[in-house]
Write a protein that holds these residues in place. Structure first.
Motif, PDB file in Angstrom:
ATOM      1  N   TYR A  84       0.870  -1.181   0.000  1.00 44.20           N
ATOM      2  CA  TYR A  84       0.000   0.000   0.000  1.00 44.20           C
ATOM      3  C   TYR A  84       0.900   1.221   0.000  1.00 44.20           C
ATOM      4  CZ  TYR A  84      -3.816  -3.130   1.516  1.00 44.20           C
ATOM      5  OH  TYR A  84      -4.741  -4.127   1.613  1.00 44.20           O
ATOM      6  N   LYS A  85       0.392   2.342  -0.599  1.00 44.84           N
ATOM      7  CA  LYS A  85       1.303   3.488  -0.779  1.00 44.84           C
ATOM      8  C   LYS A  85       0.695   4.860  -0.462  1.00 44.84           C
ATOM      9  CE  LYS A  85       0.121   4.288  -5.580  1.00 44.84           C
ATOM     10  NZ  LYS A  85       0.506   4.681  -6.908  1.00 44.84           N
ATOM     11  N   ALA A  86      -0.535   4.888   0.083  1.00 43.60           N
ATOM     12  CA  ALA A  86      -1.163   6.200   0.324  1.00 43.60           C
ATOM     13  C   ALA A  86      -0.690   6.782   1.667  1.00 43.60           C
ATOM     14  CB  ALA A  86      -2.681   6.068   0.283  1.00 43.60           C
ATOM     15  N   CYS A 125      12.648   7.730  -2.023  1.00 45.14           N
ATOM     16  CA  CYS A 125      13.514   8.808  -1.529  1.00 45.14           C
ATOM     17  C   CYS A 125      12.960   9.411  -0.256  1.00 45.14           C
ATOM     18  CB  CYS A 125      13.682   9.885  -2.588  1.00 45.14           C
ATOM     19  SG  CYS A 125      12.172  10.799  -2.884  1.00 45.14           S
ATOM     20  N   THR A 126      11.741   8.996   0.114  1.00 46.29           N
ATOM     21  CA  THR A 126      11.164   9.470   1.374  1.00 46.29           C
ATOM     22  C   THR A 126      12.075   9.106   2.562  1.00 46.29           C
ATOM     23  OG1 THR A 126       9.084   9.623   2.560  1.00 46.29           O
ATOM     24  CG2 THR A 126       9.693   7.442   1.839  1.00 46.29           C
ATOM     25  N   VAL A 127      12.893   8.070   2.409  1.00 47.76           N
ATOM     26  CA  VAL A 127      13.778   7.641   3.515  1.00 47.76           C
ATOM     27  C   VAL A 127      14.834   8.719   3.838  1.00 47.76           C
ATOM     28  CG1 VAL A 127      13.486   5.165   3.080  1.00 47.76           C
ATOM     29  CG2 VAL A 127      15.418   6.367   2.018  1.00 47.76           C
ATOM     30  N   ASN A 179      10.377  10.819  -7.832  1.00 46.08           N
ATOM     31  CA  ASN A 179       8.922  10.958  -8.062  1.00 46.08           C
ATOM     32  C   ASN A 179       8.511  10.397  -9.427  1.00 46.08           C
ATOM     33  OD1 ASN A 179       9.648  12.911  -5.911  1.00 46.08           O
ATOM     34  ND2 ASN A 179       7.469  13.326  -5.976  1.00 46.08           N
ATOM     35  N   PRO A 180       8.018   9.151  -9.445  1.00 44.38           N
ATOM     36  CA  PRO A 180       7.605   8.560 -10.725  1.00 44.38           C
ATOM     37  C   PRO A 180       6.361   9.264 -11.272  1.00 44.38           C
ATOM     38  CG  PRO A 180       7.772   6.892  -8.977  1.00 44.38           C
ATOM     39  CD  PRO A 180       7.819   8.225  -8.323  1.00 44.38           C
ATOM     40  N   ILE A 181       6.389   9.621 -12.540  1.00 45.50           N
ATOM     41  CA  ILE A 181       5.214  10.239 -13.194  1.00 45.50           C
ATOM     42  C   ILE A 181       5.072   9.683 -14.610  1.00 45.50           C
ATOM     43  CG2 ILE A 181       5.321  12.419 -11.883  1.00 45.50           C
ATOM     44  CD1 ILE A 181       6.482  13.698 -14.532  1.00 45.50           C
ATOM     45  N   PRO A 202      -1.205  13.479 -11.157  1.00 43.05           N
ATOM     46  CA  PRO A 202      -2.594  13.066 -11.402  1.00 43.05           C
ATOM     47  C   PRO A 202      -3.616  14.132 -10.996  1.00 43.05           C
ATOM     48  CG  PRO A 202      -1.505  11.588  -9.813  1.00 43.05           C
ATOM     49  CD  PRO A 202      -0.466  12.520 -10.328  1.00 43.05           C
ATOM     50  N   TYR A 203      -3.303  14.922  -9.960  1.00 41.61           N
ATOM     51  CA  TYR A 203      -4.237  16.004  -9.580  1.00 41.61           C
ATOM     52  C   TYR A 203      -4.282  17.057 -10.698  1.00 41.61           C
ATOM     53  CZ  TYR A 203      -7.179  18.579  -6.387  1.00 41.61           C
ATOM     54  OH  TYR A 203      -8.274  19.178  -5.803  1.00 41.61           O
ATOM     55  N   LEU A 204      -3.110  17.351 -11.229  1.00 32.93           N
ATOM     56  CA  LEU A 204      -3.022  18.354 -12.313  1.00 32.93           C
ATOM     57  C   LEU A 204      -3.804  17.884 -13.543  1.00 32.93           C
ATOM     58  CD1 LEU A 204       0.260  20.136 -13.427  1.00 32.93           C
ATOM     59  CD2 LEU A 204      -1.307  19.184 -15.087  1.00 32.93           C
ATOM     60  N   ILE A 214      -9.737  23.178  -9.461  1.00 34.65           N
ATOM     61  CA  ILE A 214      -8.495  23.945  -9.492  1.00 34.65           C
ATOM     62  C   ILE A 214      -7.380  23.157  -8.803  1.00 34.65           C
ATOM     63  CG2 ILE A 214      -8.829  25.278  -7.324  1.00 34.65           C
ATOM     64  CD1 ILE A 214      -8.047  27.763  -9.245  1.00 34.65           C
ATOM     65  N   LEU A 215      -6.166  23.355  -9.271  1.00 38.78           N
ATOM     66  CA  LEU A 215      -5.011  22.719  -8.626  1.00 38.78           C
ATOM     67  C   LEU A 215      -4.513  23.634  -7.513  1.00 38.78           C
ATOM     68  CD1 LEU A 215      -2.583  20.637  -8.560  1.00 38.78           C
ATOM     69  CD2 LEU A 215      -1.455  22.170 -10.184  1.00 38.78           C
ATOM     70  N   ASN A 216      -4.391  23.089  -6.315  1.00 39.27           N
ATOM     71  CA  ASN A 216      -3.818  23.854  -5.201  1.00 39.27           C
ATOM     72  C   ASN A 216      -2.315  23.645  -5.187  1.00 39.27           C
ATOM     73  OD1 ASN A 216      -6.239  24.875  -3.714  1.00 39.27           O
ATOM     74  ND2 ASN A 216      -6.711  22.675  -3.782  1.00 39.27           N
TER      75      ASN A 216
HETATM   76  N1  UFG Z   1       1.644  19.323  -4.603  1.00 38.25           N
HETATM   77  C1  UFG Z   1       0.839  20.424  -4.810  1.00 38.25           C
HETATM   78  N2  UFG Z   1      -0.474  20.211  -5.027  1.00 38.25           N
HETATM   79  C2  UFG Z   1      -1.035  18.962  -5.052  1.00 38.25           C
HETATM   80  C3  UFG Z   1      -0.189  17.832  -4.850  1.00 38.25           C
HETATM   81  C4  UFG Z   1       1.153  18.069  -4.618  1.00 38.25           C
HETATM   82  O1  UFG Z   1       1.312  21.565  -4.797  1.00 38.25           O
HETATM   83  O2  UFG Z   1      -2.240  18.846  -5.232  1.00 38.25           O
HETATM   84  C5  UFG Z   1       3.090  19.550  -4.401  1.00 38.25           C
HETATM   85  C6  UFG Z   1       3.601  18.990  -3.086  1.00 38.25           C
HETATM   86  O3  UFG Z   1       3.459  19.946  -2.064  1.00 38.25           O
HETATM   87  C7  UFG Z   1       5.059  18.693  -3.434  1.00 38.25           C
HETATM   88  C8  UFG Z   1       4.999  18.324  -4.924  1.00 38.25           C
HETATM   89  O4  UFG Z   1       3.785  18.846  -5.411  1.00 38.25           O
HETATM   90  O5  UFG Z   1       5.786  19.862  -3.301  1.00 38.25           O
HETATM   91  C9  UFG Z   1       5.040  16.830  -5.167  1.00 38.25           C
HETATM   92  O6  UFG Z   1       4.024  16.216  -4.379  1.00 38.25           O
HETATM   93  P1  UFG Z   1       3.635  14.685  -4.532  1.00 38.25           P
HETATM   94  O7  UFG Z   1       2.588  14.399  -3.512  1.00 38.25           O
HETATM   95  O8  UFG Z   1       3.335  14.381  -5.939  1.00 38.25           O
HETATM   96  O9  UFG Z   1       5.014  13.931  -4.191  1.00 38.25           O
HETATM   97  P2  UFG Z   1       5.833  13.844  -2.838  1.00 38.25           P
HETATM   98  O10 UFG Z   1       7.256  14.054  -3.205  1.00 38.25           O
HETATM   99  O11 UFG Z   1       5.306  14.743  -1.813  1.00 38.25           O
HETATM  100  O12 UFG Z   1       5.600  12.351  -2.370  1.00 38.25           O
HETATM  101  C10 UFG Z   1       5.583  11.253  -3.288  1.00 38.25           C
HETATM  102  C11 UFG Z   1       4.826  10.099  -2.673  1.00 38.25           C
HETATM  103  C12 UFG Z   1       5.575   9.548  -1.485  1.00 38.25           C
HETATM  104  C13 UFG Z   1       6.938   9.140  -1.920  1.00 38.25           C
HETATM  105  C14 UFG Z   1       7.641  10.315  -2.574  1.00 38.25           C
HETATM  106  C15 UFG Z   1       8.974   9.882  -3.144  1.00 38.25           C
HETATM  107  O13 UFG Z   1       3.530  10.535  -2.274  1.00 38.25           O
HETATM  108  O14 UFG Z   1       4.936   8.430  -0.999  1.00 38.25           O
HETATM  109  O15 UFG Z   1       6.863  10.856  -3.631  1.00 38.25           O
HETATM  110  O16 UFG Z   1       8.831   8.817  -4.025  1.00 38.25           O
HETATM  111  F1  UFG Z   1       7.637   8.722  -0.851  1.00 38.25           F
END
Ligand code: UFG
Ligand code: NAD
Length: 340
Positions: A84-86, A125-127, A179-181, A202-204, A214-216
């Motif tokens: 799980y990853k949320a 990279c969260t580590v 950050n995989p996209i 995905p939000y974008l 709208i994207l926050n």
């Molecule tokens: N962000 C926004 N608006 C949004 C969503 C995100 O501004 O609606 C910003 C966040 O604040 C952050 C950047 O976009 O600055 C990236 O956010 P993500 O949530 O896409 O990615 P994170 O780096 O925060 O985290 C993700 C996963 C983690 C994982 C990490 C590294 O959610 O589980 O990448 O792989 F650990």
């Protein structure tokens, strides 16, 4: 060559399964379909012209897992994605995360280590948390996890390292994804978030598609050039290739240490606003956005040093940020047309 892929119908697993099949590997794919669906199998076949052998097995079910090894093994390698990853859900339901991500890992490791099957683990990279030095290399100190999800990755790495130390001949690679996209260029497979997406891309794409108003942008007063957070966004196809290269490295290189860590990123730090501009440039579409409050627990800046993986495996990202964003948009459009 036969590879076992757990969580093989999920976002990253489906791309790796497709690439393995296209590269001539046979694949046994396990998934409990908790965050995926069986129609991904047809999509994998449509792209690669081949099908993996699919088993609807939960990696927490030790007996079912052992049966897979008995009936479908031996395997030349195992790539373990099932988890799980949320992040937010993991804060609310920590035991759900520890139970799935840790029990599943222990079960698969006990099968992998007795058979000395090369093992690849999806870490993050969260580590590193907020690293003091950028770019982040693999020797950077690890920080306390900000969520139970992140902790399962830290704990997972330690469990694998201990197992490698105790089982002579058992080798593992820990891939720390940035950050995989994006999605497969065909637009046939991609990320299908459940409910409201937590991640930026995905939000974008849902916002541009009109699903979200709208994207926050979470905060613009950070200590970065434009005030928004910086990340290292990597195309999922490049990430998939890094798994295959890791497997080749584990199988071919006799000098490989028993447990090695590699970052997988592009090495480029990109701010939230820069990503929005790149999306607009790639697609010609406007992204409606607003600056809102910072998100609790966000790392300000994280991007990878990719020297180790480039030097060791000759792996290099091939796709640009624009190509990654274009593929994400193509996938979003395909999702919309399917839901109509
Ligand atoms: N962000 C926004 N608006 C949004 C969503 C995100 O501004 O609606 C910003 C966040 O604040 C952050 C950047 O976009 O600055 C990236 O956010 P993500 O949530 O896409 O990615 P994170 O780096 O925060 O985290 C993700 C996963 C983690 C994982 C990490 C590294 O959610 O589980 O990448 O792989 F650990
Ligand atoms: P995903 O949810 O799309 O894929 C995971 C797959 O595993 C799903 O198909 C799900 O049904 C399956 N699964 C979950 N628990 C299972 C179980 N007990 N038994 C069998 N199958 C199970 O996630 P993803 O984005 O493809 O991530 C894959 C791996 O990479 C995960 O371990 C994740 O923590 C890690 N990771 C992901 C990211 C990211 O941003 N996507 C970043 C760093 C690390």
């Amino acid at each position: 060559m036969k590879v076992l892929v757990t969580g093989g119908l999920g976002y990253i697993g489906s791309h790796v399964t497709t690439l393995l099949l296209s590269s001539g590997y046979a694949v046994v794919c396990l998934d409990n379909l908790d965050n995926s669906s069986e129609d991904v199998l047809e999509r994998i076949k449509a792209i690669s012209g081949k099908s993996p052998e699919f088993k609807a097995v939960d990696v927490r079910d030790k007996i079912a897992l052992q049966q897979v090894f008995t009936m479908h093994g031996p395997f030349d390698g195992i790539i373990h994605f099932a988890a799980y990853k949320a992040v937010e859900e993991s804060i609310k339901k920590p035991l759900k995360y520890y139970e799935n991500n840790i029990t599943g890992l222990i079960n698969i490791l006990s099968c992998a280590s007795v058979t000395n099957t090369p093992f690849i683990f999806s870490s993050s990279c969260t580590v590193y948390g907020q690293a003091k030095e950028l770019p982040i290399d693999e020797s950077a100190p690890l920080q306390p996890a900000v969520s139970p999800y992140g902790n399962t990755k830290k704990m997972g790495e330690e469990i694998i390292r201990d197992t490698c130390q105790s089982s002579k001949g058992f080798k593992a690679i820990l891939l720390r994804y940035f950050n995989p996209i994006g999605a497969h260029p065909s637009g046939k497979i991609g990320e299908k978030p459940k409910g409201v997406p937590q991640n930026l891309v995905p939000y974008l794409t849902q916002t541009v598609a009109g699903i979200r108003p709208i994207l926050n942008v979470f905060g613009n007063q950070y200590d970065t050039p434009d005030g928004t957070c910086i990340r290292d966004y990597i195309h999922v196809m490049d990430l998939a290739q890094a798994h295959i290269d890791s497997l080749v490295y584990l199988l071919k290189d006799m000098n490989v240490e028993s447990c090695e860590v590699f970052n997988v990123g592009t090495g480029n730090g990109v701010s939230v606003l820069e990503l929005i501009i790149a999306f607009e440039r790639a697609t010609g579409l406007k992204v409606p956005y607003t600056i809102s409050a910072p998100r609790a627990g966000d790392t300000v800046s994280a991007y990878a040093s990719t020297k180790k993986i480039t030097h060791t495996m000759k792996w290099k990202p091939k796709y640009t940020l624009e190509e990654a964003l274009l593929s994400a948009w193509k996938w979003e459009q395909q999702l919309i047309s399917k839901s109509k």
